[in-house]
Design a protein around this motif. Sequence first.
Motif, PDB file in Angstrom:
ATOM      1  N   UNK A  83       0.723  -1.111  -0.123  1.00 25.44           N
ATOM      2  CA  UNK A  83      -0.049   0.059   0.046  1.00 25.44           C
ATOM      3  C   UNK A  83       0.902   1.283   0.031  1.00 25.44           C
ATOM      4  N   UNK A  84       1.920   1.393   0.746  1.00 20.53           N
ATOM      5  CA  UNK A  84       2.961   2.546   0.617  1.00 20.53           C
ATOM      6  C   UNK A  84       3.527   2.427  -0.234  1.00 20.53           C
ATOM      7  N   UNK A  85       4.076   1.578  -1.155  1.00 22.91           N
ATOM      8  CA  UNK A  85       4.697   1.910  -2.209  1.00 22.91           C
ATOM      9  C   UNK A  85       3.485   2.480  -3.286  1.00 22.91           C
ATOM     10  N   UNK A  86       2.504   1.824  -3.530  1.00 24.64           N
ATOM     11  CA  UNK A  86       1.500   2.410  -4.256  1.00 24.64           C
ATOM     12  C   UNK A  86       1.054   3.805  -3.974  1.00 24.64           C
ATOM     13  N   UNK A  87       1.015   4.174  -2.627  1.00 27.04           N
ATOM     14  CA  UNK A  87       0.418   5.508  -2.419  1.00 27.04           C
ATOM     15  C   UNK A  87       1.621   6.624  -2.789  1.00 27.04           C
ATOM     16  N   UNK A  88       2.749   6.109  -2.914  1.00 27.76           N
ATOM     17  CA  UNK A  88       3.951   7.042  -3.585  1.00 27.76           C
ATOM     18  C   UNK A  88       3.970   7.383  -4.640  1.00 27.76           C
ATOM     19  N   UNK A  89       3.066   6.342  -5.398  1.00 24.24           N
ATOM     20  CA  UNK A  89       3.055   6.515  -6.943  1.00 24.24           C
ATOM     21  C   UNK A  89       1.667   6.977  -7.660  1.00 24.24           C
ATOM     22  N   UNK A  90       0.795   6.848  -6.919  1.00 27.58           N
ATOM     23  CA  UNK A  90      -0.558   7.286  -7.455  1.00 27.58           C
ATOM     24  C   UNK A  90      -1.391   8.219  -6.723  1.00 27.58           C
ATOM     25  N   UNK A  99      -9.077  -9.315   7.433  1.00 29.98           N
ATOM     26  CA  UNK A  99      -8.635  -9.593   8.946  1.00 29.98           C
ATOM     27  C   UNK A  99      -8.527  -8.158   9.422  1.00 29.98           C
ATOM     28  N   UNK A 100      -9.475  -7.765  10.602  1.00 26.63           N
ATOM     29  CA  UNK A 100      -9.389  -6.397  10.989  1.00 26.63           C
ATOM     30  C   UNK A 100      -8.227  -6.147  11.842  1.00 26.63           C
ATOM     31  N   UNK A 101      -7.709  -7.251  12.433  1.00 27.62           N
ATOM     32  CA  UNK A 101      -6.506  -7.005  13.122  1.00 27.62           C
ATOM     33  C   UNK A 101      -5.089  -6.406  12.242  1.00 27.62           C
ATOM     34  N   UNK A 102      -5.147  -7.216  11.196  1.00 27.09           N
ATOM     35  CA  UNK A 102      -3.891  -6.811  10.144  1.00 27.09           C
ATOM     36  C   UNK A 102      -4.357  -5.491   9.563  1.00 27.09           C
ATOM     37  N   UNK A 103      -5.649  -5.279   9.117  1.00 30.24           N
ATOM     38  CA  UNK A 103      -5.982  -3.821   8.641  1.00 30.24           C
ATOM     39  C   UNK A 103      -5.787  -2.771   9.398  1.00 30.24           C
ATOM     40  N   UNK A 104      -5.913  -2.852  10.600  1.00 32.41           N
ATOM     41  CA  UNK A 104      -6.005  -1.555  11.663  1.00 32.41           C
ATOM     42  C   UNK A 104      -4.486  -1.511  12.081  1.00 32.41           C
ATOM     43  N   UNK A 105      -3.596  -2.366  11.901  1.00 33.87           N
ATOM     44  CA  UNK A 105      -2.259  -2.448  12.153  1.00 33.87           C
ATOM     45  C   UNK A 105      -1.611  -1.700  11.041  1.00 33.87           C
ATOM     46  N   UNK A 106      -1.966  -2.207   9.951  1.00 33.72           N
ATOM     47  CA  UNK A 106      -1.659  -1.314   8.546  1.00 33.72           C
ATOM     48  C   UNK A 106      -1.776   0.075   8.601  1.00 33.72           C
ATOM     49  N   UNK A 107      -3.186   0.260   9.056  1.00 35.76           N
ATOM     50  CA  UNK A 107      -3.445   1.548   9.027  1.00 35.76           C
ATOM     51  C   UNK A 107      -2.583   2.253  10.076  1.00 35.76           C
ATOM     52  N   UNK A 108      -2.312   2.089  11.149  1.00 36.71           N
ATOM     53  CA  UNK A 108      -1.637   2.632  12.204  1.00 36.71           C
ATOM     54  C   UNK A 108      -0.226   3.134  11.700  1.00 36.71           C
ATOM     55  N   UNK A 109       0.367   1.918  10.999  1.00 40.41           N
ATOM     56  CA  UNK A 109       1.788   2.011  10.385  1.00 40.41           C
ATOM     57  C   UNK A 109       1.724   3.338   9.473  1.00 40.41           C
ATOM     58  N   UNK A 110       0.871   2.980   8.457  1.00 43.56           N
ATOM     59  CA  UNK A 110       0.891   4.079   7.484  1.00 43.56           C
ATOM     60  C   UNK A 110       0.469   5.403   7.774  1.00 43.56           C
ATOM     61  N   UNK A 111      -0.298   5.669   8.647  1.00 39.52           N
ATOM     62  CA  UNK A 111      -0.643   6.952   9.351  1.00 39.52           C
ATOM     63  C   UNK A 111       0.519   7.418  10.030  1.00 39.52           C
ATOM     64  N   UNK A 112       0.903   6.503  10.839  1.00 37.20           N
ATOM     65  CA  UNK A 112       2.306   7.255  11.486  1.00 37.20           C
ATOM     66  C   UNK A 112       3.712   7.411  10.633  1.00 37.20           C
TER      67      UNK A 112
END
Length: 197
Positions: A83-90, A99-112
């Motif tokens: 997601x992060x790689x895509x966000x830099x390009x798009x 899986x909400x545990x993974x989705x939530x963790x990913x969101x926290x990482x990306x926002x941080x």
Amino acid sequence: MIEEQIRGRGLDEPRLIEAMGAVPRHRFIPEAYRAQAYEDCAVSLDLGQTVSQPYIVGLMTRLLGVNELDRILEIGTGSGYQTAILARLARSVYTVERLSVLGQRARETLESLGYDDIHYRIGDGHGGWPEEAPFDGIIVTAAPSVLPEALFRQLKSGGRMVIPIGEELYTVTRSGDEAVKVHHGGVRFVPMVEDGA
Ligand code: SAH
């Protein structure tokens, strides 16, 4: 990682190199497995899921062919690394994880890390994100056994999807209602789970 695994294997597009060089892969990997973050392999995310090997992330991103103004749909947020790689390009990324545990963790990482043009959804990715369709590109990072029809319908005409089907990687380009499918070799992904099944 960049020199040996990415550029060294022929992925030399400058925007891709810049994006992969800028994203701190270790931040997306649970501490227990962090020592492997830059190795040439897939790494565990817990819950039986894995973040793909760096080369596969690079290859799929290159096959997608992302432009600065594109809106991209990603199925299988996982760690959020792709997601992060895509966000830099798009322009913006819409990402779906069951899986909400993974989705939530990913969101926290990306926002941080300061990524703010990413939209998150927890649910079954087979349905895509109809309210935001059509997309310029779609990337699927879990493997279904057949091409999910709803995802294909959410591509713009001329748009492209990168998807593992079973153990084979494909690009599927939409031309009107026709799907033009090109094979790009063998890959191993976790299965795309059918929640209704
Ligand atoms: N691209 C991710 C790796 C994804 S691993 C990264 O960079 O880390 C595949 C992910 O797809 C897993 O997190 C898994 O839970 C998710 N997944 C599997 N089936 C799914 C489905 N039907 N809908 C949405 N996500 C799914």
